[in-house]
Design a protein around this motif. Structure first.
Motif, PDB file in Angstrom:
ATOM      1  N   PRO A   1     -17.315 -10.726  -3.307  1.00 62.27           N
ATOM      2  CA  PRO A   1     -16.864  -9.643  -2.418  1.00 62.27           C
ATOM      3  C   PRO A   1     -16.231 -10.145  -1.130  1.00 62.27           C
ATOM      4  CG  PRO A   1     -19.025  -9.139  -3.306  1.00 62.27           C
ATOM      5  CD  PRO A   1     -18.738 -10.552  -3.691  1.00 62.27           C
ATOM      6  N   VAL A   2     -16.758 -11.241  -0.566  1.00 66.83           N
ATOM      7  CA  VAL A   2     -16.177 -11.774   0.672  1.00 66.83           C
ATOM      8  C   VAL A   2     -14.759 -12.270   0.426  1.00 66.83           C
ATOM      9  CG1 VAL A   2     -16.341 -13.653   2.340  1.00 66.83           C
ATOM     10  CG2 VAL A   2     -18.366 -12.321   1.757  1.00 66.83           C
ATOM     11  N   VAL A   3     -14.557 -12.963  -0.696  1.00 67.43           N
ATOM     12  CA  VAL A   3     -13.208 -13.452  -1.016  1.00 67.43           C
ATOM     13  C   VAL A   3     -12.256 -12.271  -1.233  1.00 67.43           C
ATOM     14  CG1 VAL A   3     -11.845 -14.708  -2.732  1.00 67.43           C
ATOM     15  CG2 VAL A   3     -14.041 -15.622  -1.969  1.00 67.43           C
ATOM     16  N   ALA A   4     -12.724 -11.256  -1.953  1.00 71.50           N
ATOM     17  CA  ALA A   4     -11.885 -10.073  -2.174  1.00 71.50           C
ATOM     18  C   ALA A   4     -11.583  -9.362  -0.861  1.00 71.50           C
ATOM     19  CB  ALA A   4     -12.581  -9.124  -3.148  1.00 71.50           C
ATOM     20  N   LEU A   5     -12.576  -9.303   0.032  1.00 72.22           N
ATOM     21  CA  LEU A   5     -12.369  -8.667   1.335  1.00 72.22           C
ATOM     22  C   LEU A   5     -11.327  -9.419   2.161  1.00 72.22           C
ATOM     23  CD1 LEU A   5     -13.229  -6.630   3.543  1.00 72.22           C
ATOM     24  CD2 LEU A   5     -15.025  -8.258   4.195  1.00 72.22           C
TER      25      LEU A   5
ATOM     26  N   PHE B   1      -5.729  -9.331   4.393  1.00 70.96           N
ATOM     27  CA  PHE B   1      -4.503 -10.015   4.827  1.00 70.96           C
ATOM     28  C   PHE B   1      -3.343  -9.797   3.849  1.00 70.96           C
ATOM     29  CE2 PHE B   1      -7.857 -12.408   6.926  1.00 70.96           C
ATOM     30  CZ  PHE B   1      -7.361 -12.507   8.212  1.00 70.96           C
ATOM     31  N   THR B   2      -3.468  -8.801   2.965  1.00 72.29           N
ATOM     32  CA  THR B   2      -2.433  -8.539   1.970  1.00 72.29           C
ATOM     33  C   THR B   2      -1.715  -7.231   2.266  1.00 72.29           C
ATOM     34  OG1 THR B   2      -3.678  -9.721   0.262  1.00 72.29           O
ATOM     35  CG2 THR B   2      -1.973  -8.196  -0.484  1.00 72.29           C
TER      36      THR B   2
ATOM     37  N   LYS C   1       1.307  -4.712   0.441  1.00 67.68           N
ATOM     38  CA  LYS C   1       2.063  -4.459  -0.778  1.00 67.68           C
ATOM     39  C   LYS C   1       3.285  -3.625  -0.467  1.00 67.68           C
ATOM     40  CE  LYS C   1       1.527  -2.767  -5.513  1.00 67.68           C
ATOM     41  NZ  LYS C   1       0.587  -2.185  -6.505  1.00 67.68           N
ATOM     42  N   ASP C   2       4.424  -4.095  -0.908  1.00 69.55           N
ATOM     43  CA  ASP C   2       5.676  -3.372  -0.714  1.00 69.55           C
ATOM     44  C   ASP C   2       5.714  -2.191  -1.687  1.00 69.55           C
ATOM     45  OD1 ASP C   2       8.218  -2.434  -0.382  1.00 69.55           O
ATOM     46  OD2 ASP C   2       9.166  -4.408  -0.376  1.00 69.55           O
ATOM     47  N   PRO C   3       5.767  -0.947  -1.202  1.00 72.44           N
ATOM     48  CA  PRO C   3       5.755   0.209  -2.122  1.00 72.44           C
ATOM     49  C   PRO C   3       6.992   0.301  -2.999  1.00 72.44           C
ATOM     50  CG  PRO C   3       6.185   0.909   0.138  1.00 72.44           C
ATOM     51  CD  PRO C   3       5.826  -0.537   0.208  1.00 72.44           C
ATOM     52  N   ALA C   4       8.089  -0.287  -2.558  1.00 70.54           N
ATOM     53  CA  ALA C   4       9.326  -0.188  -3.341  1.00 70.54           C
ATOM     54  C   ALA C   4       9.348  -1.179  -4.494  1.00 70.54           C
ATOM     55  CB  ALA C   4      10.540  -0.413  -2.431  1.00 70.54           C
ATOM     56  N   THR C   5       9.039  -2.436  -4.190  1.00 73.21           N
ATOM     57  CA  THR C   5       9.120  -3.488  -5.206  1.00 73.21           C
ATOM     58  C   THR C   5       7.770  -3.821  -5.823  1.00 73.21           C
ATOM     59  OG1 THR C   5       8.857  -5.225  -3.535  1.00 73.21           O
ATOM     60  CG2 THR C   5      11.100  -4.475  -4.015  1.00 73.21           C
ATOM     61  N   GLY C   6       6.681  -3.463  -5.146  1.00 70.50           N
ATOM     62  CA  GLY C   6       5.355  -3.806  -5.651  1.00 70.50           C
ATOM     63  C   GLY C   6       4.952  -5.232  -5.346  1.00 70.50           C
ATOM     64  N   ALA C   7       5.800  -5.957  -4.624  1.00 77.01           N
ATOM     65  CA  ALA C   7       5.485  -7.340  -4.279  1.00 77.01           C
ATOM     66  C   ALA C   7       4.443  -7.383  -3.154  1.00 77.01           C
ATOM     67  CB  ALA C   7       6.746  -8.079  -3.846  1.00 77.01           C
ATOM     68  N   THR C   8       3.582  -8.367  -3.205  1.00 74.63           N
ATOM     69  CA  THR C   8       2.548  -8.531  -2.188  1.00 74.63           C
ATOM     70  C   THR C   8       2.845  -9.750  -1.327  1.00 74.63           C
ATOM     71  OG1 THR C   8       1.178  -9.844  -3.703  1.00 74.63           O
ATOM     72  CG2 THR C   8       0.787  -7.465  -3.624  1.00 74.63           C
ATOM     73  N   SER C   9       2.440  -9.685  -0.096  1.00 72.94           N
ATOM     74  CA  SER C   9       2.622 -10.791   0.835  1.00 72.94           C
ATOM     75  C   SER C   9       1.437 -10.817   1.789  1.00 72.94           C
ATOM     76  CB  SER C   9       3.935 -10.632   1.610  1.00 72.94           C
ATOM     77  OG  SER C   9       3.937  -9.417   2.349  1.00 72.94           O
ATOM     78  N   TYR C  10       1.220 -11.990   2.377  1.00 67.69           N
ATOM     79  CA  TYR C  10       0.105 -12.166   3.303  1.00 67.69           C
ATOM     80  C   TYR C  10       0.590 -12.013   4.739  1.00 67.69           C
ATOM     81  CZ  TYR C  10      -2.717 -13.825  -0.593  1.00 67.69           C
ATOM     82  OH  TYR C  10      -3.403 -13.905  -1.783  1.00 67.69           O
ATOM     83  N   THR C  11      -0.148 -11.214   5.500  1.00 68.81           N
ATOM     84  CA  THR C  11       0.223 -10.939   6.882  1.00 68.81           C
ATOM     85  C   THR C  11      -1.003 -10.476   7.646  1.00 68.81           C
ATOM     86  OG1 THR C  11       1.643  -9.597   8.310  1.00 68.81           O
ATOM     87  CG2 THR C  11       0.847  -8.587   6.302  1.00 68.81           C
ATOM     88  N   THR C  12      -0.883 -10.423   8.957  1.00 62.20           N
ATOM     89  CA  THR C  12      -1.967  -9.927   9.816  1.00 62.20           C
ATOM     90  C   THR C  12      -1.730  -8.486  10.249  1.00 62.20           C
ATOM     91  OG1 THR C  12      -0.871 -10.812  11.783  1.00 62.20           O
ATOM     92  CG2 THR C  12      -2.461 -12.248  10.665  1.00 62.20           C
ATOM     93  N   ALA C  13      -0.812  -7.795   9.584  1.00 60.43           N
ATOM     94  CA  ALA C  13      -0.484  -6.421   9.980  1.00 60.43           C
ATOM     95  C   ALA C  13      -1.679  -5.487   9.820  1.00 60.43           C
ATOM     96  CB  ALA C  13       0.701  -5.916   9.149  1.00 60.43           C
ATOM     97  N   ASN C  14      -2.495  -5.710   8.772  1.00 63.90           N
ATOM     98  CA  ASN C  14      -3.650  -4.836   8.572  1.00 63.90           C
ATOM     99  C   ASN C  14      -4.669  -4.988   9.704  1.00 63.90           C
ATOM    100  OD1 ASN C  14      -2.664  -3.884   6.052  1.00 63.90           O
ATOM    101  ND2 ASN C  14      -3.442  -5.721   5.049  1.00 63.90           N
ATOM    102  N   LEU C  15      -4.923  -6.220  10.100  1.00 64.98           N
ATOM    103  CA  LEU C  15      -5.851  -6.445  11.205  1.00 64.98           C
ATOM    104  C   LEU C  15      -5.307  -5.858  12.504  1.00 64.98           C
ATOM    105  CD1 LEU C  15      -7.140 -10.089  10.605  1.00 64.98           C
ATOM    106  CD2 LEU C  15      -8.412  -7.959  10.352  1.00 64.98           C
TER     107      LEU C  15
ATOM    108  N   VAL D   1      -5.978  -1.574   5.036  1.00 67.09           N
ATOM    109  CA  VAL D   1      -6.447  -1.369   6.413  1.00 67.09           C
ATOM    110  C   VAL D   1      -7.957  -1.135   6.405  1.00 67.09           C
ATOM    111  CG1 VAL D   1      -6.242   0.066   8.463  1.00 67.09           C
ATOM    112  CG2 VAL D   1      -4.212  -0.466   7.125  1.00 67.09           C
ATOM    113  N   ALA D   2      -8.446  -0.440   5.379  1.00 61.56           N
ATOM    114  CA  ALA D   2      -9.888  -0.245   5.254  1.00 61.56           C
ATOM    115  C   ALA D   2     -10.612  -1.575   5.093  1.00 61.56           C
ATOM    116  CB  ALA D   2     -10.185   0.670   4.062  1.00 61.56           C
ATOM    117  N   LEU D   3     -10.023  -2.482   4.324  1.00 59.36           N
ATOM    118  CA  LEU D   3     -10.626  -3.806   4.176  1.00 59.36           C
ATOM    119  C   LEU D   3     -10.572  -4.577   5.493  1.00 59.36           C
ATOM    120  CD1 LEU D   3      -9.202  -4.817   0.674  1.00 59.36           C
ATOM    121  CD2 LEU D   3     -11.503  -3.991   1.230  1.00 59.36           C
TER     122      LEU D   3
END
Length: 303
Positions: free
Chosen positions: A47-51, A56-57, A59-73, A272-274
């Motif tokens: 669970p910690v790894v998934a969290l 830090f992930t 997801k682009d709603p248009a392409t479905g591609a995922t990227s790592y960023t600090t935008a959620n934090l 964002v919840a994570l």
């Protein structure tokens, strides 16, 4: 007469045999712990790894591609999310402080009581009440102290400014299970206070208040802080009781996480919840960082 000579390398062989035996005993000692470590790694590690990955992930709603960023934090520390985080910290800190003081006084009364049956009854009741929460607890308080509750109507509490669905109303509800939890936590530490310390203080002319100020409370301080941390964490992580009583009228981080996961406010805010969950973990970690050094000091005195 025959002389028996000892080989020069005999001590070396004996030392090697002893070291090998020690290594075998050490390896055998770790075997019973392996299932516990495996369970911990699965139940907590995954669970910690998934969290961390989800926090830090993006997801682009248009392409479905995922990227790592600090935008959620960053989003979790602004706007309504930050307000909810501060609200949870404030509520937890107030509930833990009141619960620590009231629990200490109640536990001291139980420890110094001459009636063993009273001690056993209070500790048994505390064990039950400390685990009574969630929706059943919320229903009990709504039926008793809600706007149409029995005591509210009988004592005319609304005319006196009482409101169960407020910050202080929720505080009273939380104290219902936090004070018993504190009684269970601090009673062993109170039992560890030695009578010789009190007698020595009295022989030196110390009053009852001076004994508690200069002897008992400094020794109990780490245990009290540990109880405060436990109560803070319990109030900080509570969800079902707050959701059933106040809903969204009081901003709390657990309620914001539930709304973000279910999409009640905005769609696609699961990450964002994570991130909010990671904020909660960091807050708990900071509190524990203060508690652990003092706990080692308390163990030396109460040993």
């Amino acid at each position: 007469m025959t002389l028996t000579s000892t080989p020069a390398n005999a001590p070396t062989r004996a030392g090697a045999a002893t070291a090998a035996s020690t290594r075998r005993r050490g390896a055998a000692g770790w075997l019973p712990v392996v299932p516990l470590l495996a369970f911990t790694a699965i139940a907590f590690g995954i669970p910690v790894v998934a969290l961390l990955n989800g926090a830090f992930t993006v997801k682009d709603p248009a392409t479905g591609a995922t990227s790592y960023t600090t935008a959620n934090l960053d989003a979790s520390l602004h706007g309504a999310y930050l307000t909810a985080l501060i609200g949870s910290v404030k509520l937890s800190a107030v509930c833990a402080a009141i619960g620590t003081v009231c629990g200490l006084l109640l536990a001291q009364a139980v420890v110094t009581s001459r009636f063993r049956a009273l001690r056993e009854a209070v500790l048994t009741a505390s064990g039950v009440l400390a685990n009574f929460g969630g929706v059943p607890l919320a229903f009990a308080f709504v039926a008793t102290l809600g706007n149409s509750g029995v005591l509210t109507q009988h004592l005319h509490l609304r005319d006196k400014g009482w409101d169960l669905y407020s910050f202080w109303g929720l505080t009273v509800v939380y104290l219902y299970f936090l004070i018993p939890m504190m009684v269970l936590t601090i009673t062993p530490a109170l039992d560890g206070l030695r009578s010789q310390w009190r007698e020595a203080a009295q022989n030196n002319g110390a009053t009852h208040a001076q004994y508690w100020r200069h002897v008992a409370l400094p020794v109990l301080a780490p245990s009290l802080l540990g109880g405060y941390v436990l109560l803070f964490g319990s109030a900080f992580a509570a969800y079902a009781t707050a959701d059933a009583i106040v809903g969204s009228s009081i901003p709390l981080v657990t309620l914001q996480i539930a709304d973000a996961l279910s999409g009640n406010v905005l769609v696609g805010q699961e990450h964002v919840a994570l991130a909010l969950s990671l904020d909660m973990v960091l807050v708990a970690g900071l509190v524990m960082a203060v508690y652990l050094p003092l706990q080692r000091r308390s163990a030396r005195w109460l040993a």
